[in-house]
Write an enzyme that holds these catalytic residues in place. Structure first.
Site, PDB file in Angstrom:
ATOM      1  N   ARG A 139       0.863  -1.195   0.000  1.00  0.00           N
ATOM      2  CA  ARG A 139       0.000   0.000   0.000  1.00  0.00           C
ATOM      3  C   ARG A 139       0.889   1.230   0.000  1.00  0.00           C
ATOM      4  O   ARG A 139       1.812   1.317   0.825  1.00  0.00           O
ATOM      5  CB  ARG A 139      -0.866   0.054   1.265  1.00  0.00           C
ATOM      6  CG  ARG A 139      -1.877  -1.046   1.403  1.00  0.00           C
ATOM      7  CD  ARG A 139      -2.334  -1.159   2.843  1.00  0.00           C
ATOM      8  NE  ARG A 139      -1.208  -1.440   3.742  1.00  0.00           N
ATOM      9  CZ  ARG A 139      -1.223  -1.281   5.065  1.00  0.00           C
ATOM     10  NH1 ARG A 139      -2.306  -0.816   5.660  1.00  0.00           N
ATOM     11  NH2 ARG A 139      -0.169  -1.560   5.811  1.00  0.00           N
ATOM     12  N   GLU A 140       0.631   2.177  -0.883  1.00  0.00           N
ATOM     13  CA  GLU A 140       1.374   3.433  -0.809  1.00  0.00           C
ATOM     14  C   GLU A 140       1.104   4.037   0.563  1.00  0.00           C
ATOM     15  O   GLU A 140       0.007   3.934   1.096  1.00  0.00           O
ATOM     16  CB  GLU A 140       0.914   4.394  -1.911  1.00  0.00           C
ATOM     17  CG  GLU A 140       1.522   4.026  -3.248  1.00  0.00           C
ATOM     18  CD  GLU A 140       1.047   4.918  -4.386  1.00  0.00           C
ATOM     19  OE1 GLU A 140       0.666   6.071  -4.134  1.00  0.00           O
ATOM     20  OE2 GLU A 140       1.043   4.436  -5.533  1.00  0.00           O
TER      21      GLU A 140
ATOM     22  N   CYS B 242      -4.163   2.421  -8.393  1.00  0.00           N
ATOM     23  CA  CYS B 242      -4.471   0.987  -8.522  1.00  0.00           C
ATOM     24  C   CYS B 242      -5.955   0.669  -8.619  1.00  0.00           C
ATOM     25  O   CYS B 242      -6.399   0.129  -9.633  1.00  0.00           O
ATOM     26  CB  CYS B 242      -3.842   0.243  -7.352  1.00  0.00           C
ATOM     27  SG  CYS B 242      -2.058   0.260  -7.443  1.00  0.00           S
TER      28      CYS B 242
ATOM     29  N   LYS C 233      -7.970   1.790 -11.882  1.00  0.00           N
ATOM     30  CA  LYS C 233      -7.554   1.153 -13.148  1.00  0.00           C
ATOM     31  C   LYS C 233      -7.721  -0.364 -13.089  1.00  0.00           C
ATOM     32  O   LYS C 233      -8.053  -0.995 -14.080  1.00  0.00           O
ATOM     33  CB  LYS C 233      -6.137   1.577 -13.517  1.00  0.00           C
ATOM     34  CG  LYS C 233      -5.028   0.702 -12.998  1.00  0.00           C
ATOM     35  CD  LYS C 233      -3.704   1.063 -13.633  1.00  0.00           C
ATOM     36  CE  LYS C 233      -2.532   0.517 -12.839  1.00  0.00           C
ATOM     37  NZ  LYS C 233      -2.509  -0.921 -12.649  1.00  0.00           N
TER      38      LYS C 233
END
Ligand SMILES: NC(=O)c1ccc[n+]([C@@H]2O[C@H](COP(=O)([O-])OP(=O)(O)OC[C@H]3O[C@@H](n4cnc5c(N)ncnc54)[C@H](O)[C@@H]3O)[C@@H](O)[C@H]2O)c1
Length: 443
Positions: A155-156, A264, A267
């Protein structure tokens, strides 16, 4: 192990740095000269908590280097990770040109150097991509190689922690030789007992899409519950607590808000929906998830319209938070971009602030939005001379300001909170007009 990472964005740079930290020799390749120059000068080109420290250590110990030359990075590598962009193409399908373009170059290099290596796809790619990469390379060479699918679940904002201690590692390959190499590489990261799950390539590729679309669906489901709460006079916080204690449902990902964004979920949901359609299957639930999320991103606008009785033109609005979530400078598909456009269309001026994402927002925002935006130095300077404040991202510094401060600094303390940061009673006591998501308004 000698590792090459192609593409040093959020996934590539974090993977490369963490592999180097666990004792491997890593060369990162990127076509962006500016980025490579920065990294060679010891600068981390993205904001990701904790990355600087591991990055500095790996460079100091000479285990992490950078180049723009794929051949230099290829020669000695045992494993080559592709961490390349797979943005949505015009029709919603993932654009594979970056991945297949590099695969094509790898084919020539395999032929030239003639040695077995493992090519690992870490990008999020449609089912069947491992086969396509394999065909691309094999069209140039008879040298033995394997192509493995290894989707990334970091996870960013918590990428280093997630990479260092993954809840699971998924490896898609039917080659025992490649599976053994991948197991050796990942063992140091799963010492606490989390599993390395080996499966076929197609299941592995689909696993990533299934995970992201399940999470996007969970968020969207809660956002719809919030929308119903607003209609029936219920409070989504209570509903969340009421269902989150059910272990079959779980507590996480149940917070209502102004929709999911990022590089993420949007898209990937679109891509799996598209892939399914290509195989003649209408993935109906994901069609609805996309539609709901689209309108949720700007769901604050009708609330503002109602409050200001349809007259937003000439107003000045503050925006706290521009990134799609806290602890990142990533603004891809961030609700703030959509809100800024919608406000610009209505002739609203904006004063905005984000602790990390001002520069990325400046690059990503539309021209019409930028014409109406003033970028502010800090949180509190946004509040002066505005008609209302919108909160788009739940950064810590927005969670706990003194609520009385709003009344002091704003001529009319009107807040549209897209992340449900404040307690309703406290907002009332502080004299705020406070709209949030799925909770009764404080007017
Ligand atoms: N960002 C995330 O949180 C995340 C998480 C899991 C999976 N993923 C997936 O991982 C992939 C990469 O995502 P990202 O966010 O790191 O992307 P990104 O856009 O941040 O980085 C991609 C990098 O690849 C470089 N690049 C492009 N073409 C190249 C080429 N031919 N040779 C070398 N470098 C090249 C770009 O310059 C850029 O630095 C995507 O498929 C994404 O869906 C992302």
């Amino acid at each position: 192990m000698k590792i090459t990472v192609v593409g040093t964005g959020y996934v590539g740079l974090v993977s490369g740095t963490c592999f180097a930290d666990s004792g491997n020799d890593v060369i990162c390749v990127d076509i962006d000269n500016g980025k490579v120059d920065k990294m060679r000068a010891g600068e981390v080109p993205i904001y990701e908590p904790g990355l600087n420290r591991v990055f500095d250590r790996s460079i100091r110990e000479k285990r992490l280097t950078f180049t723009t030359n794929l051949e230099d990075a290829f020669k000695d590598a045992e494993v080559i990770f592709l961490c390349l962009p797979t943005p949505p193409g015009a029709d919603g399908q993932a654009d594979l040109s970056f991945v297949l373009g590099v695969a094509d170059e790898l084919g020539d290099l395999f032929e030239k150097y003639g040695e077995y290596k493992v090519v690992v796809n870490k990008s999020t790619v449609p089912v069947g991509t491992a086969d396509k990469v394999r065909e691309k390379i094999a069209s140039k060479t008879d040298v033995e190689f394997d192509v493995v699918s290894n989707p990334e679940f970091l996870r960013e904002g918590a990428a280093v922690e997630d990479f260092m201690k993954p809840e699971r590692v998924v490896i898609g390959t039917r080659s025992e030789r490649a599976a053994e190499i991948m197991n050796t590489l990942y063992e140091p990261f799963v010492r606490s007992g989390n599993p390395i799950i080996v499966m076929d390539e197609r299941s592995s590729e689909l696993t990533k899409y299934a995970a992201n679309s399940m999470l996007a669906t969970k968020i969207t489901f809660m956002n719809e519950i919030a929308n119903v709460c607003e209609k029936v006079g219920a409070n989504v916080d209570n509903v969340r607590r009421g269902i989150g204690t059910d272990s079959r449902i779980g507590k996480r990902f149940l917070f209502a808000g102004i929709g999911y964004g990022g590089s993420c979920f949007p898209k990937d949901v679109q891509a799996i929906h598209h892939t399914s359609a290509g195989y003649g299957y209408d993935f109906k639930i994901l069609g609805s998830v996309m539609k709901v999320n689209e309108s949720q991103k700007t769901s604050i606008i009708p609330k503002m319209n109602d409050h200001f009785e349809g007259d937003l033109s000439g107003k000045t609005v503050g925006i706290w938070g521009l990134s799609f979530k806290p602890e990142t400078d990533d603004v891809r598909e961030a609700p703030a971009l959509y809100i800024a456009d919608a406000l610009a269309d209505k002739g609203v001026k904006m004063k905005v602030y984000d602790p990390e994402a001002m520069e990325t927002f400046r690059v990503a925002a539309s021209e019409k939005a930028l014409k109406n935006i003033e970028f502010m130095e800090d949180r509190d300077s946004v509040l002066e001379d505005i008609d209302a404040l919108i909160i788009c991202t739940e950064w810590n510094e927005f969670r706990r300001p003194s609520l009385e401060n709003f009344a002091k600094l704003m001529k009319n303390p009107i807040i549209f909170d897209g992340r449900n940061l404040y307690d309703l009673n406290r907002a009332k006591e502080a004299g705020l007009t406070y709209y949030s998501v799925g909770r009764p308004s404080v007017i």
